[in-house]
Design an enzyme around this catalytic site. Structure first.
Site: not given
Ligand code: AHG
Ligand code: MN
Ligand code: MN
Length: 331
Positions: A62, A68, A90-91, A109, A111-112, A276
């Site tokens: 990502d 983040d 995660e980072e 995680d 920043l989720d 997560e």
């Molecule tokens: P993060 O920002 O830590 O990568 O997590 C994002 C995750 C979670 O928070 C969310 O339920 C899901 O990604 C959303 O995924 P889509 O964008 O595929 O819907």
């Molecule tokens: Mn997340």
């Molecule tokens: Mn995250």
């Protein structure tokens, strides 16, 4: 009479060295949550573009956003004052070794819901605290400690940075919700329970054509409503922030699904197991709900890698069991 988080922790953790380490570490994570919430509150002003990509990719591929990295640094700074042997994030590609005498392993995680940073929508921080087992203060040994099954967690929780800065926490003795009021996290008069079934599901419907047949079949039966096999009308919600969907499920009930799908890199879904799925699963099970990968309870799964993804289905116990029933009927 309102109960402070400090008091709750004193009541729900042993008064031994490990209990004190967990208590201090949770309180240090609260300090970092205030820093993150404060940064978010001014995001978008000239010198606060926290939703901007800053070039790097994290280990999961990502793109990293400024918040983040800010969140990750704030957490490291805070927990470094406490007996945390190693930090997994995660980072961070690898283990970050901190206190050679530390008794805890912390997986985060930072920043989720990063895709929502610039949308003025709720995002959060998810954390999992495990016991250190390793004798040697060596990366490989501490990495093995991060790969303990989720049932070994000492505590887990998540912060939500939204209209309120809030926290849902478990130390293995039920779960509790807290709201930041002034400088303190104060316990809510609320005892969530996920025993019964619900009429609400959370899934990213745009991926429907990619899902395995059992996920498509389950969701189709939800969409079929009263005349369908589930004989019930359902509502759908999807926030794009796991913490926001999870908070709603603890408050209103429901089932959250991020199943495996046939897109590249999504054969085990999108969510990561150790920072997560495991922390959320610990909370959900403590509230009488269920969390699985569609077959196996998340807390029973032995992680193989620190950024390993896992399909994640969690929420009301009867809804998740019903999904697993569909999953087990694979042709
Ligand atoms: P993060 O920002 O830590 O990568 O997590 C994002 C995750 C979670 O928070 C969310 O339920 C899901 O990604 C959303 O995924 P889509 O964008 O595929 O819907
Ligand atoms: Mn997340
Ligand atoms: Mn995250």
């Amino acid at each position: 009479m309102s109960v402070s988080l400090t008091h709750y922790l004193s009541q729900n953790l042993d008064q031994d060295e490990i209990g004190k380490a967990v208590k201090d570490t949770v309180l240090s994570l609260c300090n970092s949550s205030k820093i993150i919430a404060q940064a978010l509150s001014v995001n978008g002003l000239t010198d606060a573009q926290f939703g901007d990509q800053i070039g790097g990719l994290n280990a999961d591929g990502d793109s990293q956003k400024a918040l983040d990295v800010l969140a990750d640094k704030a957490i490291i700074q805070e927990i470094s004052n406490y007996p945390v042997a190693a930090y997994f994030s995660e980072e961070q590609d690898e283990a970050l070794l901190l206190d050679k005498n530390g008794s805890l392993i912390v997986c985060v995680d930072p920043l989720d819901g990063s895709s929502n940073i610039d949308n003025n929508l709720s995002v959060g921080t998810i954390f999992s605290i495990l016991p250190r087992q390793a004798e040697l203060f060596e990366p490989d040994y501490l990495m093995a400690d991060a790969l303990q099954p989720g049932k070994n967690q000492l505590a887990s929780g998540f912060f939500v940075y939204g209209p309120q800065t809030s926290l849902i926490l478990t130390t293995g003795n039920g779960i509790a919700g807290f709201i930041l009021s002034g400088d303190d996290f104060v316990q809510m008069e609320w005892q969530p329970s996920l025993q019964e079934s619900s009429d609400q599901f959370a899934i990213n419907m745009s991926n429907m054509r990619h899902w395995a047949p059992q996920a498509r079949d389950y969701i189709q039966k939800c969409l079929d409503g009263l005349e369908g096999a589930f004989a019930r009308n359902y509502n759908m919600r999807w926030c794009g922030s796991l913490v926001a969907d999870a908070w709603r499920i603890f408050r209103q009930g429901g089932i959250f699904l991020y199943p495996e799908d046939n897109r590249q890199n999504y054969h085990a879904g999108r969510l990561r197991l150790i920072y997560e799925a495991n922390p959320i699963a610990f909370l959900v099970e403590q509230a009488g709900g269920r969390a699985s990968d569609g077959k196996t309870p998340i807390l029973q799964i032995k992680p193989q890698a620190i950024h390993q993804r896992i399909p994640l289905i969690f929420g009301c116990r009867k809804d998740v069991l019903n999904y697993e029933l569909h999953h087990s009927n694979k042709p």
